[in-house]
Design a protein around this motif. Structure first.
Motif, PDB file in Angstrom:
ATOM      1  N   LEU A   1      11.968   6.069  -1.060  1.00 51.94           N
ATOM      2  CA  LEU A   1      11.975   5.293  -2.295  1.00 51.94           C
ATOM      3  C   LEU A   1      10.634   5.247  -3.004  1.00 51.94           C
ATOM      4  O   LEU A   1       9.568   5.259  -2.382  1.00 51.94           O
ATOM      5  CB  LEU A   1      12.401   3.848  -1.995  1.00 51.94           C
ATOM      6  CG  LEU A   1      13.840   3.626  -1.541  1.00 51.94           C
ATOM      7  CD1 LEU A   1      14.122   2.140  -1.448  1.00 51.94           C
ATOM      8  CD2 LEU A   1      14.819   4.272  -2.504  1.00 51.94           C
ATOM      9  N   LYS A   2      10.733   5.174  -4.309  1.00 49.92           N
ATOM     10  CA  LYS A   2       9.628   4.789  -5.169  1.00 49.92           C
ATOM     11  C   LYS A   2      10.069   3.540  -5.914  1.00 49.92           C
ATOM     12  O   LYS A   2      11.261   3.368  -6.185  1.00 49.92           O
ATOM     13  CB  LYS A   2       9.294   5.904  -6.172  1.00 49.92           C
ATOM     14  CG  LYS A   2       8.797   7.180  -5.531  1.00 49.92           C
ATOM     15  CD  LYS A   2       8.478   8.224  -6.599  1.00 49.92           C
ATOM     16  CE  LYS A   2       7.991   9.516  -5.968  1.00 49.92           C
ATOM     17  NZ  LYS A   2       7.680  10.552  -6.999  1.00 49.92           N
ATOM     18  N   VAL A   3       9.125   2.676  -6.236  1.00 51.09           N
ATOM     19  CA  VAL A   3       9.489   1.445  -6.931  1.00 51.09           C
ATOM     20  C   VAL A   3       8.725   1.337  -8.238  1.00 51.09           C
ATOM     21  O   VAL A   3       7.685   1.961  -8.428  1.00 51.09           O
ATOM     22  CB  VAL A   3       9.232   0.191  -6.062  1.00 51.09           C
ATOM     23  CG1 VAL A   3      10.079   0.219  -4.800  1.00 51.09           C
ATOM     24  CG2 VAL A   3       7.752   0.077  -5.714  1.00 51.09           C
ATOM     25  N   SER A   4       9.249   0.527  -9.138  1.00 49.59           N
ATOM     26  CA  SER A   4       8.663   0.357 -10.467  1.00 49.59           C
ATOM     27  C   SER A   4       7.422  -0.521 -10.432  1.00 49.59           C
ATOM     28  O   SER A   4       7.143  -1.201  -9.443  1.00 49.59           O
ATOM     29  CB  SER A   4       9.704  -0.272 -11.397  1.00 49.59           C
ATOM     30  OG  SER A   4       9.989  -1.601 -10.969  1.00 49.59           O
ATOM     31  N   LYS A   5       6.703  -0.508 -11.544  1.00 50.13           N
ATOM     32  CA  LYS A   5       5.538  -1.373 -11.684  1.00 50.13           C
ATOM     33  C   LYS A   5       5.931  -2.840 -11.614  1.00 50.13           C
ATOM     34  O   LYS A   5       5.168  -3.673 -11.101  1.00 50.13           O
ATOM     35  CB  LYS A   5       4.818  -1.072 -12.995  1.00 50.13           C
ATOM     36  CG  LYS A   5       4.129   0.276 -13.033  1.00 50.13           C
ATOM     37  CD  LYS A   5       3.385   0.474 -14.346  1.00 50.13           C
ATOM     38  CE  LYS A   5       2.672   1.819 -14.375  1.00 50.13           C
ATOM     39  NZ  LYS A   5       1.958   2.039 -15.661  1.00 50.13           N
TER      40      LYS A   5
ATOM     41  N   GLU B   1       0.825  -1.204   0.000  1.00 55.09           N
ATOM     42  CA  GLU B   1       0.000   0.000   0.000  1.00 55.09           C
ATOM     43  C   GLU B   1       0.862   1.258   0.000  1.00 55.09           C
ATOM     44  O   GLU B   1       0.553   2.241  -0.700  1.00 55.09           O
ATOM     45  CB  GLU B   1      -0.939   0.003   1.206  1.00 55.09           C
ATOM     46  CG  GLU B   1      -1.922   1.166   1.218  1.00 55.09           C
ATOM     47  CD  GLU B   1      -2.884   1.123   2.382  1.00 55.09           C
ATOM     48  OE1 GLU B   1      -3.813   1.949   2.406  1.00 55.09           O
ATOM     49  OE2 GLU B   1      -2.696   0.274   3.288  1.00 55.09           O
ATOM     50  N   ALA B   2       1.940   1.234   0.783  1.00 53.47           N
ATOM     51  CA  ALA B   2       2.824   2.399   0.863  1.00 53.47           C
ATOM     52  C   ALA B   2       3.458   2.712  -0.493  1.00 53.47           C
ATOM     53  O   ALA B   2       3.528   3.879  -0.915  1.00 53.47           O
ATOM     54  CB  ALA B   2       3.915   2.153   1.901  1.00 53.47           C
ATOM     55  N   PHE B   3       3.907   1.689  -1.198  1.00 54.53           N
ATOM     56  CA  PHE B   3       4.517   1.900  -2.508  1.00 54.53           C
ATOM     57  C   PHE B   3       3.467   2.262  -3.557  1.00 54.53           C
ATOM     58  O   PHE B   3       3.704   3.097  -4.426  1.00 54.53           O
ATOM     59  CB  PHE B   3       5.283   0.655  -2.941  1.00 54.53           C
ATOM     60  CG  PHE B   3       6.600   0.469  -2.232  1.00 54.53           C
ATOM     61  CD1 PHE B   3       7.395   1.547  -1.904  1.00 54.53           C
ATOM     62  CD2 PHE B   3       7.048  -0.802  -1.900  1.00 54.53           C
ATOM     63  CE1 PHE B   3       8.613   1.388  -1.245  1.00 54.53           C
ATOM     64  CE2 PHE B   3       8.259  -0.984  -1.250  1.00 54.53           C
ATOM     65  CZ  PHE B   3       9.043   0.118  -0.920  1.00 54.53           C
ATOM     66  N   SER B   4       2.312   1.617  -3.488  1.00 56.61           N
ATOM     67  CA  SER B   4       1.259   1.879  -4.474  1.00 56.61           C
ATOM     68  C   SER B   4       0.737   3.308  -4.371  1.00 56.61           C
ATOM     69  O   SER B   4       0.456   3.964  -5.390  1.00 56.61           O
ATOM     70  CB  SER B   4       0.094   0.892  -4.286  1.00 56.61           C
ATOM     71  OG  SER B   4       0.517  -0.434  -4.497  1.00 56.61           O
ATOM     72  N   LYS B   5       0.601   3.807  -3.140  1.00 60.81           N
ATOM     73  CA  LYS B   5       0.071   5.156  -2.918  1.00 60.81           C
ATOM     74  C   LYS B   5       1.181   6.203  -2.816  1.00 60.81           C
ATOM     75  O   LYS B   5       0.891   7.393  -2.628  1.00 60.81           O
ATOM     76  CB  LYS B   5      -0.763   5.181  -1.641  1.00 60.81           C
ATOM     77  CG  LYS B   5      -2.035   4.348  -1.707  1.00 60.81           C
ATOM     78  CD  LYS B   5      -2.833   4.461  -0.417  1.00 60.81           C
ATOM     79  CE  LYS B   5      -4.138   3.686  -0.500  1.00 60.81           C
ATOM     80  NZ  LYS B   5      -4.911   3.781   0.753  1.00 60.81           N
ATOM     81  N   ASN B   6       2.431   5.728  -2.907  1.00 60.87           N
ATOM     82  CA  ASN B   6       3.581   6.625  -2.741  1.00 60.87           C
ATOM     83  C   ASN B   6       3.490   7.395  -1.420  1.00 60.87           C
ATOM     84  O   ASN B   6       3.708   8.606  -1.350  1.00 60.87           O
ATOM     85  CB  ASN B   6       3.678   7.606  -3.916  1.00 60.87           C
ATOM     86  CG  ASN B   6       5.033   8.310  -3.956  1.00 60.87           C
ATOM     87  OD1 ASN B   6       6.035   7.786  -3.461  1.00 60.87           O
ATOM     88  ND2 ASN B   6       5.055   9.501  -4.523  1.00 60.87           N
ATOM     89  N   ASP B   7       3.147   6.663  -0.372  1.00 65.32           N
ATOM     90  CA  ASP B   7       2.990   7.241   0.964  1.00 65.32           C
ATOM     91  C   ASP B   7       3.748   6.365   1.963  1.00 65.32           C
ATOM     92  O   ASP B   7       3.190   5.438   2.557  1.00 65.32           O
ATOM     93  CB  ASP B   7       1.507   7.320   1.330  1.00 65.32           C
ATOM     94  CG  ASP B   7       1.268   7.993   2.675  1.00 65.32           C
ATOM     95  OD1 ASP B   7       2.266   8.421   3.311  1.00 65.32           O
ATOM     96  OD2 ASP B   7       0.104   8.071   3.101  1.00 65.32           O
TER      97      ASP B   7
END
Length: 297
Positions: free
Chosen positions: A218-222, A148-154
């Motif tokens: 961090l942000k991660v790829s699809k 959820e954190a990566f998907s919402k960038n939160d």
């Protein structure tokens, strides 16, 4: 080994004990034995007096106090631990240890340079299956929080990952204590012990991943998110298969393992350095779950 059942009176049935076993454990007339009902089996074993006795631990350090000196006896099944110490810092460590990790224990006595830790909630021994399932739920919830954190960038959603990981540590120790002292009524205790430790390792990995992600914003790829999504489905299916003890899930589990084994290296090859670290943690979760499959049945 077979034994014939003998009837005494109108309501008592007895069997004889093998003499070799009785001699091995010094069983004599008048001794007490522990009898446990496990499904369609009755387990008879010598009364484990050492677990009811008080064990004494001495701690002479002021700093870097080894909590494992206490935890090891808790896991072994002792119900009362007297701790002798020279420095008051040890008392604070023990208060935190009882609060954070030793489920069912309290400090029941304190004196000059000593205190007594005691199991005051013996009824919770019957809650092993509930706590074991709780460990599964914590592991899966931490993976979902990361997703959820990566998907919402939160990343604030995983900034407190140490809290559920600490809960998992507490449940892990309790489950190991119960398996050491009581075993399990249906499943192999050794297999359960392994699974308990592997589940706690998953929460450790999630905690490390979360801290690293927050620290580096961090942000991660699809591709990484896709891997994580499949990983969550895999762990959830494993959880379901374990408690239902159904062979019908084995093909699906194998399919997920094949997907993860194929997708992981491809994703990490394309990943930027920071994302590669995240993938390392996620792939480690897969490698932690994989050997647990042998313990389902």
């Amino acid at each position: 080994m077979k034994r014939k059942v003998v009837k005494h009176g109108t309501a008592t049935l007895t069997i004889s004990l093998p003499i070799q076993w009785a001699r091995k454990f010094a069983i004599k007339h008048g001794d007490e034995l522990d009898i446990e009902e496990r499904g369609n089996r009755i387990i008879i074993k010598p009364y484990n007096e050492r677990l009811e006795k008080e064990i004494v631990v001495s701690i002479d350090l002021k700093e870097n106090i080894p909590r494992r000196l206490i935890v090891s006896h808790y896991i072994a099944g002792y119900n009362q631990i007297r701790v002798k110490y020279r420095y008051k810092e040890v008392n604070l460590m023990l208060q935190n240890l009882v609060r954070d990790l030793l489920m069912g224990f309290e400090i029941v006595e304190e004196g000059h340079n000593y205190c007594v830790l005691k199991n005051v909630a013996k009824g919770i021994e019957e809650e092993f299956d509930v706590m074991f399932n709780r460990l599964f739920i914590i592991s899966i919830s931490m993976l979902k929080d990361v997703n959820e954190a990566f998907s919402k960038n939160d990343l604030s959603l995983i900034s407190n990952s140490a809290t559920p990981e600490g809960s998992a540590n507490k449940v892990n120790l309790f489950c190991r204590r119960m398996l050491n002292s009581l075993g399990h009524k249906e499943k192999r205790a050794t297999g359960l012990y392994f699974v308990v430790n592997q589940l706690e390792e998953i929460t450790d990995l999630c905690n490390k991943l979360s801290k690293y992600a927050v620290k580096n914003n961090l942000k991660v790829s699809k591709d990484a998110l896709n891997y994580l999504h499949i990983l969550i489905q895999y762990v959830e299916l494993w959880h379901k298969a374990f408690f239902e003890m159904s062979h019908s899930y084995m093909t699906q589990i194998k399919d997920f393992e094949t997907k993860l084994s194929d997708l992981g290296p491809k994703t990490i090859e394309k990943a930027k350095p920071h994302e590669a670290v995240v993938m390392h943690y996620l792939m480690s979760v897969h490698e932690t779950v994989h050997p647990m499959t042998e313990e389902i049945f």
